[in-house]
Design an enzyme around this catalytic site. Structure first.
Site, short mmCIF file in Angstrom:
data_model
loop_
_atom_site.label_atom_id
_atom_site.label_comp_id
_atom_site.label_asym_id
_atom_site.label_seq_id
_atom_site.Cartn_x
_atom_site.Cartn_y
_atom_site.Cartn_z
N THR A 1 0.82 -1.20 0.00
CA THR A 1 0.00 0.00 0.00
C THR A 1 0.86 1.26 0.00
O THR A 1 1.92 1.29 0.61
CB THR A 1 -0.88 -0.02 1.27
N ARG B 1 -11.79 -10.73 1.89
CA ARG B 1 -11.16 -9.76 2.78
C ARG B 1 -11.21 -8.38 2.15
O ARG B 1 -10.95 -8.20 0.98
CB ARG B 1 -9.70 -10.11 3.04
N GLY C 1 -9.52 -4.68 2.86
CA GLY C 1 -8.52 -3.96 3.64
C GLY C 1 -9.04 -2.59 4.07
O GLY C 1 -10.20 -2.23 3.83
N ASP C 2 -8.17 -1.82 4.69
CA ASP C 2 -8.58 -0.51 5.20
C ASP C 2 -8.62 0.56 4.11
O ASP C 2 -9.35 1.54 4.25
CB ASP C 2 -7.68 -0.07 6.35
N THR D 1 -0.56 2.94 5.97
CA THR D 1 -0.08 1.69 5.42
C THR D 1 0.22 0.79 6.61
O THR D 1 0.48 1.25 7.71
CB THR D 1 1.18 1.86 4.55
N GLY D 2 0.16 -0.49 6.39
CA GLY D 2 0.43 -1.43 7.48
C GLY D 2 -0.70 -2.41 7.63
O GLY D 2 -1.36 -2.76 6.65
N GLY E 1 -4.05 -3.47 7.96
CA GLY E 1 -5.34 -2.85 7.72
C GLY E 1 -6.39 -3.17 8.75
O GLY E 1 -7.19 -2.31 9.13
#
Length: 190
Positions: free
Chosen positions: A29, A57, A59-60, A80-81, A83
């Site tokens: 990301t 799934r 993600g954020d 980033t990281g 989510g």
């Protein structure tokens, strides 16, 4: 996969790392916030290049307020990281609202990181297997980059790219010293 690595000539001491890079490609990301000369602010966050995603799934990044949030009169933030952890704290929205309430970009980002830590009761044994980086830009041009850990690997700190008449990379301000750990951990080489 070890057989394939051997067949294509990857030395034995590098095979596990090569296999990990196939399963977990070293990309992901990215986030960008921008402020133009008219004072208009914008932000965008990509979704990651993570391999082997769980079907269904989300993600954020596509969740407004988690991976990215921009408020014209306040600022913009992105992440980033991990989510799932960011969704739980609505990270980007939390940061922008903290700025609205008078926090600096740095304070606002550190508060969001502390919320992630609070969800784990501060247990660094568990927290070591995740990471989070927030990219923050306030309406007046003040900015910050904050991270849970110093970097994903020892000696490779998290950095943000800044372009405000000069292009440069700046190290993030981290909550914890050291690097986050990969999950699952690599077996020790013999």
């Amino acid at each position: 996969m070890e057989e394939i690595a051997a067949d294509i000539g990857i030395p034995p001491e590098l095979r596990m790392e090569a296999i990990r890079n196939v399963i977990y490609p070293p990309n992901g990301t990215i986030h960008c916030s921008a402020l133009n000369q008219k004072g208009q602010i914008s932000g965008c966050t990509t979704t990651s290049g993570l391999a082997w995603k769980i079907p269904g799934r989300v993600g954020d990044s596509p969740i407004i307020g988690a991976g990215c949030y921009t408020e014209q009169d306040v600022g913009s933030a992105g992440a980033t990281g991990n989510g799932e952890e960011n969704i739980r704290v609505a990270g980007a929205h939390t940061i922008v609202e903290n700025i609205r309430d008078g926090m600096s970009p740095l304070e606002a980002g550190m508060d969001a990181l502390k919320r992630v830590v609070r969800n784990y009761n501060g247990d660094r044994e568990r927290l070591q297997f995740m990471d989070m980086v927030y990219y923050i830009l306030r309406k007046d041009g003040a900015y910050a980059g904050v991270s849970l850990w110093e970097g994903y690997q020892p000696g490779k700190p998290h950095q943000i790219a800044v372009h405000d008449s000069k292009k440069r990379l700046e190290k993030t301000v981290n909550l914890f010293p050291g690097a986050s750990q990969d999950w699952p951990p690599l077996p020790k080489s013999s």
